[in-house]
Design a protein around this motif. Structure first.
Motif, mmCIF file in Angstrom:
data_model
loop_
_atom_site.group_PDB
_atom_site.id
_atom_site.type_symbol
_atom_site.label_atom_id
_atom_site.label_comp_id
_atom_site.label_asym_id
_atom_site.label_seq_id
_atom_site.Cartn_x
_atom_site.Cartn_y
_atom_site.Cartn_z
ATOM 1 N N VAL A 108 -103.633 2.741 -27.734
ATOM 2 C CA VAL A 108 -103.024 2.111 -28.900
ATOM 3 C C VAL A 108 -101.518 2.133 -28.720
ATOM 4 C CG1 VAL A 108 -102.769 2.149 -31.409
ATOM 5 C CG2 VAL A 108 -104.902 2.945 -30.369
ATOM 6 N N SER A 109 -100.894 1.013 -29.030
ATOM 7 C CA SER A 109 -99.440 0.944 -28.987
ATOM 8 C C SER A 109 -98.953 0.108 -30.165
ATOM 9 C CB SER A 109 -98.963 0.333 -27.662
ATOM 10 O OG SER A 109 -99.467 -0.984 -27.496
ATOM 11 N N VAL A 110 -97.646 0.118 -30.354
ATOM 12 C CA VAL A 110 -97.023 -0.685 -31.401
ATOM 13 C C VAL A 110 -96.002 -1.593 -30.735
ATOM 14 C CG1 VAL A 110 -95.733 -0.670 -33.564
ATOM 15 C CG2 VAL A 110 -97.337 1.194 -33.056
ATOM 16 N N ASP A 111 -96.105 -2.884 -31.003
ATOM 17 C CA ASP A 111 -95.187 -3.864 -30.430
ATOM 18 C C ASP A 111 -94.496 -4.604 -31.575
ATOM 19 O OD1 ASP A 111 -93.801 -5.674 -28.886
ATOM 20 O OD2 ASP A 111 -95.555 -6.885 -28.381
ATOM 21 N N HIS A 112 -93.238 -4.227 -31.836
ATOM 22 C CA HIS A 112 -92.482 -4.833 -32.929
ATOM 23 C C HIS A 112 -93.265 -4.766 -34.247
ATOM 24 C CE1 HIS A 112 -90.558 -6.527 -29.320
ATOM 25 N NE2 HIS A 112 -89.456 -6.532 -30.056
ATOM 26 N N GLY A 113 -93.799 -3.590 -34.511
ATOM 27 C CA GLY A 113 -94.477 -3.351 -35.767
ATOM 28 C C GLY A 113 -95.931 -3.765 -35.813
ATOM 29 N N LYS A 114 -96.445 -4.343 -34.737
ATOM 30 C CA LYS A 114 -97.843 -4.789 -34.707
ATOM 31 C C LYS A 114 -98.685 -3.818 -33.876
ATOM 32 C CE LYS A 114 -96.626 -9.674 -35.165
ATOM 33 N NZ LYS A 114 -96.734 -11.027 -34.569
ATOM 34 N N ILE A 115 -99.861 -3.476 -34.397
ATOM 35 C CA ILE A 115 -100.774 -2.597 -33.695
ATOM 36 C C ILE A 115 -101.440 -3.355 -32.549
ATOM 37 C CG2 ILE A 115 -102.847 -1.171 -33.880
ATOM 38 C CD1 ILE A 115 -100.446 -0.059 -35.372
ATOM 39 N N VAL A 116 -101.518 -2.716 -31.369
ATOM 40 C CA VAL A 116 -102.130 -3.326 -30.192
ATOM 41 C C VAL A 116 -103.154 -2.352 -29.609
ATOM 42 C CG1 VAL A 116 -101.749 -4.289 -27.890
ATOM 43 C CG2 VAL A 116 -100.023 -4.620 -29.683
ATOM 44 N N TYR A 117 -104.376 -2.832 -29.418
ATOM 45 C CA TYR A 117 -105.415 -2.065 -28.736
ATOM 46 C C TYR A 117 -105.560 -2.615 -27.320
ATOM 47 C CZ TYR A 117 -107.564 -0.255 -33.117
ATOM 48 O OH TYR A 117 -107.831 0.380 -34.305
ATOM 49 N N THR A 118 -105.783 -1.732 -26.355
ATOM 50 C CA THR A 118 -106.224 -2.140 -25.022
ATOM 51 C C THR A 118 -107.404 -1.254 -24.635
ATOM 52 O OG1 THR A 118 -104.668 -0.674 -23.877
ATOM 53 C CG2 THR A 118 -103.952 -2.935 -24.291
ATOM 54 N N PHE A 119 -108.392 -1.838 -23.978
ATOM 55 C CA PHE A 119 -109.565 -1.077 -23.566
ATOM 56 C C PHE A 119 -110.370 -1.902 -22.566
ATOM 57 C CE2 PHE A 119 -110.638 -3.599 -27.252
ATOM 58 C CZ PHE A 119 -111.895 -4.124 -26.975
#
Length: 201
Positions: free
Chosen positions: A117-128
């Motif tokens: 999980v990361s945050v990109d300019h305030g947006k939640i991002v999932y990678t899997f």
């Protein structure tokens, strides 16, 4: 809408609320996710799907144990575990909204790996990564991949200026992809035709 409320509605799995069944609530998407998917191949066989989900702007996060998140950057291991437990693993019964068909037959996946999980300019991002229960041979078969929510509560959209689905790994040079409207698998009671990608080698 809080993140916990979203999961209750989204998965139809949590016992908190049941508004997904209400026509007024489920009449259109309430969560938007821009995605990319990389089909990992070895020769002409598919072994896994590596995905990125980027949640819509303004999507709030209210998970027990998470007080704050960075404006940008990777979420720490403890918070990632909370995301996985409270807002991701419950989608296992829906195969994380992945639909891989071989000659019309849905293919099962294993549990996801490399969840981040990361945050990109305030947006939640999932990678899997979703590995297949067993590799799928593409040659001489009709193979298609789609990512959608049958209830249409979540709308999956392609990332702008990117190809939503691509081929990765060590695919044979003859393998290609083509987007199409999957009329064989309409969603939301038949009112919406999802997009899918045909894979051939």
């Amino acid at each position: 809408m809080s993140f916990s409320r979203f999961i209750s509605l989204l998965g139809r799995l949590a016992p908190l609320v049941g508004c997904v069944a209400c026509s007024e609530v489920s009449a259109h998407p309430h969560v938007w996710i821009k995605y990319t998917a990389r089909v990992e191949m070895q020769g002409t066989s598919i072994s896994a799907i590596a995905e990125t989900w980027r949640f819509s702007e303004g999507f709030p996060v209210q998970l027990a144990g998470i007080d704050s998140l960075p404006d940008n950057g990777t979420v720490d291991a403890k918070q990632t575990a909370l995301f996985k437990k409270q807002a991701f693993s419950s989608l296992a019964g829906l195969q994380y909204f992945n639909h891989l068909f071989v000659d019309g037959e849905p293919q099962p996946f294993r549990d996801p790996t490399d969840f981040r999980v990361s945050v990109d300019h305030g947006k939640i991002v999932y990678t899997f990564t979703l590995k297949l229960a067993k590799p799928v041979q593409v040659t001489k078969h009709q193979v298609a991949l789609g990512i959608w929510d049958d209830s249409y509560f979540v709308d999956y959209e392609t990332e702008p200026a990117q190809t939503a689905v691509s081929i990765g790994g060590h695919a044979a040079a003859a393998c290609t992809m083509k987007s199409f409207a999957d009329r064989d698998h309409p969603i939301f009671g038949g009112f919406v035709i999802p997009q899918a990608t045909a894979i051939s080698c």
